[in-house]
Motif scaffolding. Structure first.
Motif, PDB file in Angstrom:
ATOM      1  N   ARG A   2      72.239 -68.318  89.761  1.00  0.00           N
ATOM      2  CA  ARG A   2      72.663 -67.370  88.915  1.00  0.00           C
ATOM      3  C   ARG A   2      71.839 -65.867  88.815  1.00  0.00           C
ATOM      4  NH1 ARG A   2      73.493 -68.657  82.370  1.00  0.00           N
ATOM      5  NH2 ARG A   2      75.185 -69.692  83.227  1.00  0.00           N
ATOM      6  N   VAL A   3      70.581 -65.901  89.065  1.00  0.00           N
ATOM      7  CA  VAL A   3      69.938 -64.763  89.093  1.00  0.00           C
ATOM      8  C   VAL A   3      69.008 -64.417  90.278  1.00  0.00           C
ATOM      9  CG1 VAL A   3      68.262 -63.286  87.828  1.00  0.00           C
ATOM     10  CG2 VAL A   3      69.858 -64.609  86.599  1.00  0.00           C
ATOM     11  N   SER A   4      69.102 -63.341  90.935  1.00  0.00           N
ATOM     12  CA  SER A   4      68.090 -63.372  92.004  1.00  0.00           C
ATOM     13  C   SER A   4      67.156 -61.846  91.761  1.00  0.00           C
ATOM     14  CB  SER A   4      68.728 -62.859  93.350  1.00  0.00           C
ATOM     15  OG  SER A   4      69.743 -63.954  93.870  1.00  0.00           O
ATOM     16  N   VAL A   5      65.846 -62.250  91.688  1.00  0.00           N
ATOM     17  CA  VAL A   5      64.628 -61.187  91.444  1.00  0.00           C
ATOM     18  C   VAL A   5      64.276 -60.781  92.438  1.00  0.00           C
ATOM     19  CG1 VAL A   5      62.625 -60.959  90.218  1.00  0.00           C
ATOM     20  CG2 VAL A   5      64.352 -62.646  89.347  1.00  0.00           C
ATOM     21  N   VAL A   6      64.382 -59.514  92.744  1.00  0.00           N
ATOM     22  CA  VAL A   6      63.949 -58.723  93.875  1.00  0.00           C
ATOM     23  C   VAL A   6      62.596 -57.940  93.428  1.00  0.00           C
ATOM     24  CG1 VAL A   6      64.537 -56.959  95.697  1.00  0.00           C
ATOM     25  CG2 VAL A   6      66.371 -58.578  94.776  1.00  0.00           C
ATOM     26  N   ILE A   7      61.684 -58.396  94.360  1.00  0.00           N
ATOM     27  CA  ILE A   7      60.385 -57.862  94.010  1.00  0.00           C
ATOM     28  C   ILE A   7      59.866 -56.874  95.506  1.00  0.00           C
ATOM     29  CG2 ILE A   7      57.926 -58.196  93.525  1.00  0.00           C
ATOM     30  CD1 ILE A   7      58.636 -60.957  92.076  1.00  0.00           C
ATOM     31  N   PRO A   8      59.907 -55.724  95.534  1.00  0.00           N
ATOM     32  CA  PRO A   8      59.431 -55.007  96.556  1.00  0.00           C
ATOM     33  C   PRO A   8      57.872 -54.882  96.404  1.00  0.00           C
ATOM     34  CG  PRO A   8      60.416 -53.509  95.078  1.00  0.00           C
ATOM     35  CD  PRO A   8      60.282 -55.007  94.658  1.00  0.00           C
ATOM     36  N   THR A   9      57.092 -54.822  97.728  1.00  0.00           N
ATOM     37  CA  THR A   9      55.712 -54.550  97.620  1.00  0.00           C
ATOM     38  C   THR A   9      55.291 -53.987  98.920  1.00  0.00           C
ATOM     39  OG1 THR A   9      53.555 -55.730  97.212  1.00  0.00           O
ATOM     40  CG2 THR A   9      55.039 -57.093  98.622  1.00  0.00           C
ATOM     41  N   TYR A  10      54.260 -53.079  98.604  1.00  0.00           N
ATOM     42  CA  TYR A  10      53.846 -52.416  99.828  1.00  0.00           C
ATOM     43  C   TYR A  10      52.229 -52.255  99.549  1.00  0.00           C
ATOM     44  CZ  TYR A  10      52.924 -49.004 103.534  1.00  0.00           C
ATOM     45  OH  TYR A  10      52.216 -48.068 104.339  1.00  0.00           O
ATOM     46  N   GLU A  11      51.252 -52.815 100.210  1.00  0.00           N
ATOM     47  CA  GLU A  11      49.895 -52.562 100.386  1.00  0.00           C
ATOM     48  C   GLU A  11      49.409 -52.529  98.790  1.00  0.00           C
ATOM     49  OE1 GLU A  11      48.564 -52.728 102.999  1.00  0.00           O
ATOM     50  OE2 GLU A  11      49.499 -51.329 104.508  1.00  0.00           O
ATOM     51  N   SER A  68      63.360 -47.936  98.730  1.00  0.00           N
ATOM     52  CA  SER A  68      64.804 -48.220  98.536  1.00  0.00           C
ATOM     53  C   SER A  68      65.356 -49.350  99.674  1.00  0.00           C
ATOM     54  CB  SER A  68      65.854 -46.907  98.752  1.00  0.00           C
ATOM     55  OG  SER A  68      65.691 -46.090  97.803  1.00  0.00           O
ATOM     56  N   ALA A  69      64.719 -49.126 100.742  1.00  0.00           N
ATOM     57  CA  ALA A  69      65.165 -49.800 101.968  1.00  0.00           C
ATOM     58  C   ALA A  69      64.706 -51.304 101.492  1.00  0.00           C
ATOM     59  CB  ALA A  69      64.514 -49.423 103.193  1.00  0.00           C
ATOM     60  N   ALA A  70      63.414 -51.537 100.972  1.00  0.00           N
ATOM     61  CA  ALA A  70      63.218 -52.862 100.460  1.00  0.00           C
ATOM     62  C   ALA A  70      63.987 -53.429  99.395  1.00  0.00           C
ATOM     63  CB  ALA A  70      61.433 -52.859 100.045  1.00  0.00           C
ATOM     64  N   ARG A  71      64.489 -52.706  98.335  1.00  0.00           N
ATOM     65  CA  ARG A  71      65.243 -53.265  97.299  1.00  0.00           C
ATOM     66  C   ARG A  71      66.708 -53.535  98.096  1.00  0.00           C
ATOM     67  NH1 ARG A  71      63.687 -48.611  93.186  1.00  0.00           N
ATOM     68  NH2 ARG A  71      61.931 -49.437  92.040  1.00  0.00           N
ATOM     69  N   ASN A  72      67.240 -52.732  99.095  1.00  0.00           N
ATOM     70  CA  ASN A  72      68.437 -53.126  99.893  1.00  0.00           C
ATOM     71  C   ASN A  72      68.181 -54.188 100.522  1.00  0.00           C
ATOM     72  OD1 ASN A  72      69.866 -50.785  98.572  1.00  0.00           O
ATOM     73  ND2 ASN A  72      69.512 -49.553 100.404  1.00  0.00           N
ATOM     74  N   THR A  73      67.101 -54.596 101.088  1.00  0.00           N
ATOM     75  CA  THR A  73      66.842 -55.788 101.867  1.00  0.00           C
ATOM     76  C   THR A  73      66.810 -56.984 100.885  1.00  0.00           C
ATOM     77  OG1 THR A  73      65.658 -54.697 103.445  1.00  0.00           O
ATOM     78  CG2 THR A  73      65.231 -57.074 103.250  1.00  0.00           C
ATOM     79  N   GLY A  74      66.436 -56.836  99.799  1.00  0.00           N
ATOM     80  CA  GLY A  74      66.372 -57.768  99.034  1.00  0.00           C
ATOM     81  C   GLY A  74      67.781 -58.205  98.469  1.00  0.00           C
ATOM     82  N   ILE A  75      68.631 -56.995  98.192  1.00  0.00           N
ATOM     83  CA  ILE A  75      69.682 -57.315  97.754  1.00  0.00           C
ATOM     84  C   ILE A  75      70.794 -58.003  98.788  1.00  0.00           C
ATOM     85  CG2 ILE A  75      71.996 -55.982  97.286  1.00  0.00           C
ATOM     86  CD1 ILE A  75      70.482 -53.765  96.004  1.00  0.00           C
ATOM     87  N   GLU A  76      70.525 -57.817  99.954  1.00  0.00           N
ATOM     88  CA  GLU A  76      71.307 -58.618 100.989  1.00  0.00           C
ATOM     89  C   GLU A  76      70.841 -60.049 101.287  1.00  0.00           C
ATOM     90  OE1 GLU A  76      69.872 -56.142 104.428  1.00  0.00           O
ATOM     91  OE2 GLU A  76      70.988 -54.569 103.910  1.00  0.00           O
ATOM     92  N   ARG A  77      69.722 -60.261 100.845  1.00  0.00           N
ATOM     93  CA  ARG A  77      69.131 -61.634 100.769  1.00  0.00           C
ATOM     94  C   ARG A  77      69.435 -62.430  99.555  1.00  0.00           C
ATOM     95  NH1 ARG A  77      65.909 -63.144 105.228  1.00  0.00           N
ATOM     96  NH2 ARG A  77      66.168 -61.709 106.827  1.00  0.00           N
ATOM     97  N   ALA A  78      69.589 -61.668  98.415  1.00  0.00           N
ATOM     98  CA  ALA A  78      70.087 -62.312  97.323  1.00  0.00           C
ATOM     99  C   ALA A  78      71.324 -63.237  97.421  1.00  0.00           C
ATOM    100  CB  ALA A  78      70.148 -61.345  96.261  1.00  0.00           C
ATOM    101  N   SER A  79      71.315 -64.452  96.717  1.00  0.00           N
ATOM    102  CA  SER A  79      72.340 -65.195  96.552  1.00  0.00           C
ATOM    103  C   SER A  79      72.734 -65.365  95.175  1.00  0.00           C
ATOM    104  CB  SER A  79      72.325 -66.508  96.949  1.00  0.00           C
ATOM    105  OG  SER A  79      71.079 -67.200  96.400  1.00  0.00           O
ATOM    106  N   GLY A  80      72.182 -64.693  94.351  1.00  0.00           N
ATOM    107  CA  GLY A  80      72.505 -64.824  92.826  1.00  0.00           C
ATOM    108  C   GLY A  80      73.751 -64.058  92.264  1.00  0.00           C
ATOM    109  N   GLU A  81      74.371 -64.598  91.135  1.00  0.00           N
ATOM    110  CA  GLU A  81      75.576 -63.797  90.825  1.00  0.00           C
ATOM    111  C   GLU A  81      74.964 -62.431  90.151  1.00  0.00           C
ATOM    112  OE1 GLU A  81      79.124 -64.421  87.316  1.00  0.00           O
ATOM    113  OE2 GLU A  81      77.399 -65.821  87.748  1.00  0.00           O
ATOM    114  N   TYR A  82      73.774 -62.352  89.704  1.00  0.00           N
ATOM    115  CA  TYR A  82      72.962 -61.190  89.092  1.00  0.00           C
ATOM    116  C   TYR A  82      71.956 -60.904  89.818  1.00  0.00           C
ATOM    117  CZ  TYR A  82      76.236 -62.646  85.334  1.00  0.00           C
ATOM    118  OH  TYR A  82      77.336 -63.087  84.465  1.00  0.00           O
ATOM    119  N   VAL A  83      71.455 -59.449  90.009  1.00  0.00           N
ATOM    120  CA  VAL A  83      70.407 -59.214  90.542  1.00  0.00           C
ATOM    121  C   VAL A  83      69.448 -58.432  89.518  1.00  0.00           C
ATOM    122  CG1 VAL A  83      69.226 -57.754  92.450  1.00  0.00           C
ATOM    123  CG2 VAL A  83      71.478 -59.181  92.850  1.00  0.00           C
TER     124      VAL A  83
END
Length: 318
Positions: A2-11, A68-83
Motif C-alpha cells: 500500500r505505502v512506500s516510504v522513501v528515505i534519502p540520505t547523504y553523509e 531530488s535525484a535521490a527521491r526520484n530513485t526512490g520513486i522508481e523503486r517504490a512498489s506502493g500505491e502511495y509514496v
C-alpha cells in the motif's frame, strides 16, 4: 504493497537508523521502506538497512546527485500505491501514515495529503508549531509560495507522481515547491489537521539572501507563463522580495534588508511586510531580539502546545 516510504540520505549516519525506525513503527504496517544513499563516502546506509527486515531496502548512487535525484530513485523503486517521503533527520507520529491513507482513500480527488508539523532542534526543543495545513484546490495560491511545505509531511498517490514527472533535478533547491505547483494544477490537496510530522531544523539550514532570491526565482521563471496567466506574477515577486529581506535581517545586513523589503511593500503591501521594513531601520541588536521573540512565540502557538514535548518524546527513534 500500500505505502512506500522513501528515505534519502547523504553523509549523515547518525540520523538514518532513527528514520527507518519511525517508518517501521507506523500503525499502518502494509508498507515498505526504500533508503537511497546519494553517494556517501562510506556505505553506512547498506550497513544500517541490513539490520532491519526485508521490507527495508537500500539503493546506492555511485556519486552524489542531489536530493531530488535521490527521491526520484526512490520513486522508481517504490512498489506502493502511495509514496511518503521522509528526510533522514525527520520523525513521524506513529499514526501519520494510517491517518493520511484514511484521508486520501475517503475522497478520490486529492493527489496528495499533508499534515501539520512541528519543527524542533536536533536536541528536541520545539521552535515552531504549525497552525494550519491548507487543502482543497490550491492551483492558484500555490503559485505565490509553497503552502504545503516539506516532503516529509506528505503522502502522494504514486500514479500522480508518474503523471507529473517527479522532482526536477535541474533546480538548485525548492524542488518540492515546483512539484507541488505541477501537482496542484491537476489534483486537489487533502489535509490531516494534527501534528504528525516532527522536522529537525539545523543552524546550517539557513540560506543566504542571495541563495533565497536565486532559488525562488528559478521556480518562478520555470512557471512564469502560468503565473502571469493567473495574475500572480507581481504577488509572487513580492513574496520573494520579502523572503530575501527576512534573510538579510537574519544575517544582520540591514541596508540590503531595507531595499528588499521596500520592493516587497511597494509591490504588495501587507502589515507584516511594513513591520519588517520598520524593523530594518533599527539596530542589529533589536533585530536579533525581535527574531528570538518571534521564534519563541512560534514554539508556543496553539492551545495544545504543552503536549508537543510529550508527543515528541514518544516518537520512535527521536
Amino acid at each position: 504493497m500500500r505505502v512506500s516510504v522513501v528515505i534519502p540520505t547523504y553523509e549523515r549516519p547518525g540520523f538514518l537508523e532513527g528514520a527507518v525506525r519511525t517508518a517501521l513503527a507506523q500503525t499502518c504496517d502494509d508498507l515498505e521502506v526504500v533508503v537511497v544513499d546519494d553517494g556517501s563516502e562510506r556505505a553506512y546506509a547498506r550497513e544500517v538497512v541490513a539490520t532491519f527486515p526485508d521490507r527495508v531496502s537500500c539503493v546506492e548512487h555511485d556519486e552524489n546527485r542531489g536530493l531530488s535525484a535521490a527521491r526520484n530513485t526512490g520513486i522508481e523503486r517504490a512498489s506502493g500505491e502511495y509514496v511518503a517521503f521522509l528526510d533522514d533527520d525527520d520523525r513521524w507520529h506513529e499514526i501519520k501514515i494510517e491517518r493520511q491513507v484514511e484521508r486520501i482513500e475517503a475522497d478520490d480527488r486529492p493527489g496528495l495529503v499533508t499534515c501539520l508539523s512541528v519543527s524542533v532542534t536536533p536536541e528536541g526543543e520545539v521552535i515552531h508549531v504549525e497552525r494550519d495545513a491548507p487543502d482543497g484546490d490550491l492551483a492558484a495560491p500555490i503559485l505565490r509560495k509553497n503552502l504545503i511545505g516539506s516532503p516529509s509531511r506528505v503522502l502522494v498517490r504514486a500514479s500522480v507522481l508518474e503523471d507529473v514527472g517527479g522532482f526536477d533535478e535541474d533546480l538548485p533547491t525548492k524542488q518540492d515547491w515546483d512539484l507541488y505547483i505541477r501537482l496542484c494544477q491537476r489534483r486537489r490537496v487533502g489535509a490531516v489537521r494534527d501534528h504528525l510530522c516532527f522536522r529537525t531544523a539545523h543552524e546550517s539550514m539557513s540560506s543566504s539572501p542571495t541563495a533565497v532570491t536565486r532559488d525562488y526565482r528559478a521556480v518562478l521563471e520555470k512557471h512564469e507563463d502560468l503565473i502571469r496567466e493567473r495574475g500572480y506574477w507581481t504577488s509572487a515577486k513580492a513574496a520573494i522580495a520579502e523572503r530575501a529581506g527576512r534573510a538579510y535581517l537574519d544575517y544582520g545586513e540591514l541596508r540590503n534588508a531595507r531595499n528588499a523589503l521596500r520592493a516587497s511593500v511597494s509591490a504588495e503591501p501587507t502589515k507584516r511586510r511594513a513591520a519588517l521594513l520598520a524593523l530594518s531601520y533599527t539596530h542589529p541588536t533589536v533585530v536579533r531580539s525581535a527574531v528570538a521573540a518571534t521564534r519563541y512565540l512560534r514554539s508556543k502557538r496553539g492551545p495544545d502546545a504543552f503536549e508537543y514535548r510529550e508527543r515528541l518524546d514518544g516518537v520512535a527513534g527521536a
